[in-house]
Design an enzyme around this catalytic site. Structure first.
Site, short mmCIF file in Angstrom:
data_model
loop_
_atom_site.label_atom_id
_atom_site.label_comp_id
_atom_site.label_asym_id
_atom_site.label_seq_id
_atom_site.Cartn_x
_atom_site.Cartn_y
_atom_site.Cartn_z
N GLU A 50 0.41 -0.64 0.25
CA GLU A 50 -0.08 -0.18 -0.12
C GLU A 50 0.83 1.09 -0.11
O GLU A 50 0.26 2.54 0.30
CB GLU A 50 -1.14 0.11 0.85
CG GLU A 50 -0.55 0.18 2.47
CD GLU A 50 0.07 -1.04 3.53
OE1 GLU A 50 0.12 -1.73 2.35
OE2 GLU A 50 0.44 -1.43 4.56
N GLU A 103 -5.67 -2.95 -0.26
CA GLU A 103 -4.42 -1.60 -0.33
C GLU A 103 -5.07 -0.20 -0.50
O GLU A 103 -4.45 0.36 0.18
CB GLU A 103 -3.62 -1.18 -1.44
CG GLU A 103 -3.34 -3.30 -1.95
CD GLU A 103 -2.68 -3.94 -0.49
OE1 GLU A 103 -2.18 -3.04 0.73
OE2 GLU A 103 -2.32 -5.15 0.03
N1 B3K Z 1 1.34 -4.23 4.49
C1 B3K Z 1 1.63 -5.12 3.06
C2 B3K Z 1 1.98 -6.84 3.66
C3 B3K Z 1 4.07 -6.31 3.71
C4 B3K Z 1 4.39 -6.70 4.22
C5 B3K Z 1 5.44 -7.53 3.98
N2 B3K Z 1 6.83 -8.75 5.39
C6 B3K Z 1 0.35 -5.99 2.69
C7 B3K Z 1 -0.85 -5.64 3.41
O1 B3K Z 1 -1.20 -5.90 3.57
O2 B3K Z 1 -1.63 -4.67 2.45
ZN ZN Z 2 -2.82 -4.79 4.70
#
Ligand code: B3K
Ligand code: ZN
Length: 847
Positions: free
Chosen positions: A257, A291
């Site tokens: 995101e 996202e």
């Molecule tokens: N925030 C990211 C995930 C990141 C993972 C890092 N190992 C995707 C999500 O949850 O939207």
């Molecule tokens: Zn997320």
């Protein structure tokens, strides 16, 4: 290489950074092996924070120069970062470093994928780009300039000046470094626009590699629908002039995101009728929404530290589930979520990797992007909403956005707005964040005069993470169904807070059938000796009607395995009635036909105190499918024909549900027709949903070879479709052949094992093939271990994630336990094993 003795980090040790970052300017000169990154960071002492040495994170960086207010910083370097003496007043730190994106196979930091540059910084990847306080509570405004030979040069925020081979970006919204992103490549844009609720025009781009332009329309529609939904339901408006999404082929997870520049695994955004299944379309819609929704829940309001990950992930998963429920069918979405939670999160909670929704310690944060943090985290939000009601939920969330915009927050901040709006004390509710383990909820009924009394007992099994669990607040949704099938009491929420507690329903004319935990109102295991056939026929709550069928299926499978009984006729007859009821949504009927998975049955057997035997589970499921095919003999031809869908293809809920139901009928018909109908469907298919289902059935019927060859010839140039080709052969293999087929596929010229999607296509499928992976010889375990040892130095994150295949070892027989433990030990003994994999396997083997 990571250090050999990894450190454990504790929530209780949190201290603020000590400085504010007032602005960040970055300059990138892109080069595959020698990218130069210049940074200019304005720091000011944070007088509220405890005094401490100045430290910037930095890993695998070649330092060219570092200055403070223009003078050599005299920096001391460690493998983790940089320290130097700094003034007690505001100062400017400047550095130049060199990095090697082309050799960055871990896909964290700045790396290359098929000639294009891209980044992944969450959780701690920014430190592989330059020296910086790489922690989520340090938020700042970023300006970025990029010099590179590519036509498209992107970063966060708004473009402020672009000439050939040079781009300048400014992101006005303060953000932590994990939301930084950069993309450069030969990309083409699918462009559209969105007008926000306050009339601002936002340009939307979906950047893809040339050739993929035809796979963008669906993702773009999903983005626009998400933007509108977040305005309508949460009052959240987008806040930049531009929103970019980029598709990349090499990516460790689904998507990221980054502010204004979401980066997606191409499998999570590219879609077309010919190349994507209906399930792919639905998943893409949900991930795009997820996202996008992070823009408020995650980006504008972020996490103080990584222990608070569920603050953004649980809430954002909850929001994307609400979105899917609104766009499609709410009961179908809820049932899907329950299947997923039980399959992944309950297994995690019952094994050595169990941890609370908000963990209290970790070694490698990437190992905590788990079903517990995400999916159980979302369940906790759902329970909160059930307890306080829709209006109070809306008020509390609005207060959260107003009060904490631009801040890095904690679960305490989140719960405080609910306490303030409702006057409730959420101290006990907070245990959902601090205690690991899945509560078991036992329900008993007594009937006297005109009163039904429900007595509930809750018990959470102790675990290493939570040795002495205390009672939870459990919202239990209950309705009552009469003997004639009519609802005699609508859904009422019982709020359980004690270990044992009774609730009464008075003034009833006759003893009703209780429908308990409607809508799966809490993530618990319910034990209730109910009249399941009656509920399967009549429950007015769609979730519990499905649940009744699922319970009957599980019970009959268990009895078939343990007592050698025949499939339960009451279940078969009830199933026939529901599946034949054309007034019901096809997607819902399809869910009714789906049986528990093999690993669900392993969990159920283990829960009941038995040792699961994978081959026997596999055989019982096959026998039950035969019995269902026989029971439905009269129904299946119509079920197939009625759901072929010949109108113009659309991946919407109705058509997807029909195709899913038709394909379920096809699977049962294939059991007796030797694959004739499947071949017909294969030859006629104009969409991937029907082509792939037909192929699966041909393989099952033992006549897959020609179709597999044809499929490969047709799709050899499409990586995403070829992932399906690789995966399906493993998934559909007979248990004793699965590991050999997987091993053979690794020798295929297109088995690019460094590509996470391809690696997962083969090995994720092997792990999912329960009876195949757990063959008594241990060959499945050995093959996986061989490849994890090979992958770890290249891509620790993906390796560590796949180690969870071993987490259930304790529930199997002693022979299998020994075989699994030997492979875990073999991987752990590998020289230079990553911190990620070491932590996972150490936790697993310490069970
Ligand atoms: N925030 C990211 C995930 C990141 C993972 C890092 N190992 C995707 C999500 O949850 O939207
Ligand atoms: Zn997320």
């Amino acid at each position: 290489m990571r250090d050999a003795a990894p450190q454990t980090i504790y929530l209780k040790d949190y201290v603020a950074f000590g400085w504010q970052v007032e602005s960040v300017a970055l300059h990138f000169s892109l080069d595959p092996h020698k990218t130069r990154v210049k940074s200019r960071i304005a720091f000011a002492p944070d007088r509220d924070a405890p005094a401490q040495p100045f430290f910037l994170h930095g890993e695998a960086l070649k330092l060219i120069s570092a200055t403070i207010d223009g003078k050599d910083a005299q920096a001391t370097l460690t493998p983790e970062g940089l320290t130097c003496a700094v003034p007690d007043t505001p100062f400017v730190f400047e550095a130049e470093v060199e990095i090697d994106p082309a050799n960055n196979t871990a896909l964290e930091g700045l790396y290359m994928s098929n000639g294009m540059y891209c980044t992944q910084c969450e959780a701690e990847g920014f430190r592989k780009i330059t020296y910086y306080p790489d922690r989520p509570d340090v938020m700042s405004v970023f300006s970025v300039t990029i010099d590179g030979p590519h036509p498209v040069l992107l970063s966060n925020g708004n473009p402020v000046g672009t000439t050939t081979h040079h781009a300048e970006w400014h992101d006005p919204w303060p953000k932590p470094a994990y939301l930084f992103a950069l993309v450069a490549g030969e990309l083409v844009a699918h462009t559209d626009s969105f007008t926000t609720m306050n009339g601002r025009d936002v340009t939307l781009n979906l950047y893809v590699r040339p050739g993929d332009e035809g796979k963008c329309a669906f993702g773009m529609q999903a983005l626009k629908a998400s933007m509108k939904w977040d305005e309508d339901v949460y009052g959240r408006e987008y806040d930049l002039d531009l929103f970019n999404i980029v598709a990349v082929d090499d990516f460790n997870m689904g998507a990221m995101e980054n502010k204004g520049l979401n980066i997606f695994n191409s499998s999570a955004v590219l879609a077309s009728r010919e190349t994507s299944t209906d399930t792919n379309f639905e998943g893409i819609e949900a991930i795009i929404a997820h996202e996008y929704f992070h823009n408020w829940t995650g980006n504008r309001i972020t996490c103080r530290d990584w222990f608070q990950l569920c603050l953004k992930e649980g809430l954002t998963v909850y929001r994307d589930s609400q979105f899917t429920a609104d766009m499609r069918s709410a009961p179908v979405k809820r049932i899907g979520d329950a299947i997923d939670l039980r399959g992944r999160q309950f297994a995690e909670d019952q094994g050595p990797l169990a941890h609370p929704v908000r963990p209290e310690s970790f070694q490698e944060i990437n190992n905590f992007y788990t079903a517990t943090v995400y999916e159980k985290g979302a369940e906790v939000i759902g329970m909160l909403k059930t307890l306080v009601g829709d209006d109070a939920y809306a008020q509390a969330v609005t207060l959260y956005f107003d009060r904490h915009d631009g801040q890095a927050c904690t679960i305490e901040d989140w719960l405080a707005v609910f306490e303030e709006v409702t006057g409730r004390d959420l101290t006990q509710f907070k245990r959902w964040y601090s205690q690991a383990g899945t509560p078991r909820l036992k329900a008993e009924e007594t009937w006297t005069g005109d009163t039904l009394t429900l007595t509930f007992t809750q018990h959470t099994p102790p675990s290493a993470a939570t040795p002495a669990p205390q009672p939870h607040v459990i919202p239990i949704a209950v309705g009552l169904i009469g003997a004639d099938g009519a609802e005699v009491a609508p859904t009422r929420i019982l709020e359980m807070t004690e270990a044992t507690q009774s609730f009464t329903f008075e003034g009833l004319a006759a003893r009703p059938v209780a429908s308990i935990l409607r809508g799966f109102s809490a993530p618990v295991v319910l034990e209730h000796d109910a009249d399941h056939p009656h509920l399967l026929a009549h429950d007015t709550d769609p979730f519990n009607r499905w649940e009744a069928g699922r319970t009957l299926a599980r019970n009959t499978l268990t009895a078939m395995m343990l007592k050698g009984t025949r499939p339960d006729p009451a279940y078969l007859a009830g199933l026939r009635t529901v599946v034949s009821d054309k007034s019901l949504d096809p997607a819902y009927r399809r869910l009714m036909m789906a049986l528990p998975s093999q690993s669900d049955m392993a969990t159920a057997l283990h829960d009941a105190g038995h040792v699961p035997e994978p081959d026997i589970i596999h055989a019982a499921l096959e026998a039950l499918r035969d019995a269902i095919a026989t029971e439905l003999t009269e129904v299946l031809p119509d079920l197939y024909e009625d759901n072929l869908v010949i109108e113009a293809y659309a991946p919407d809920a109705m058509q997807s549900g029909m195709r899913a139901l038709g394909n379920a009928a096809l699977s049962l018909l294939t059991r007796s027709d030797g694959g004739t109908l499947a071949q017909q469907q294969y030859d006629a298919a104009d969409n991937m949903t029907q082509q792939l289902a037909a192929l699966a059935n041909l393989i099952r019927a033992g006549r897959g070879e020609a179709a597999l060859n044809a499929f490969e010839a047709q799709w050899k140039d499409d990586r995403l479709v070829m992932d399906k080709w690789f995966g399906l052969q493993v998934i559909e293999a007979d248990p004793e052949d699965a590991h050999e087929i997987a091993a053979t596929l690794t020798k295929h010229p297109d088995f690019n094992w460094q590509n996470p999607n391809r690696f997962r296509a083969v090995f994720g499928s092997l792990i999912m093939h329960h009876a195949g992976f757990h063959q008594p010889s241990g060959a499945g375990y050995r093959l996986l271990a061989d490849w994890l040892i090979k992958l770890d130095p290249v891509n620790p994150q993906t390796t560590a994630r796949m180690c969870s295949a071993f987490q259930t070892w304790k529930r199997y027989d002693t022979d299998r336990q020994a075989l699994i433990k030997a492979q875990v030990a073999r991987i752990l003994a590998t020289d230079g094993l990553s911190r990620d994999t070491t932590e996972m396997l150490t936790r697993i083997s310490n069970a």
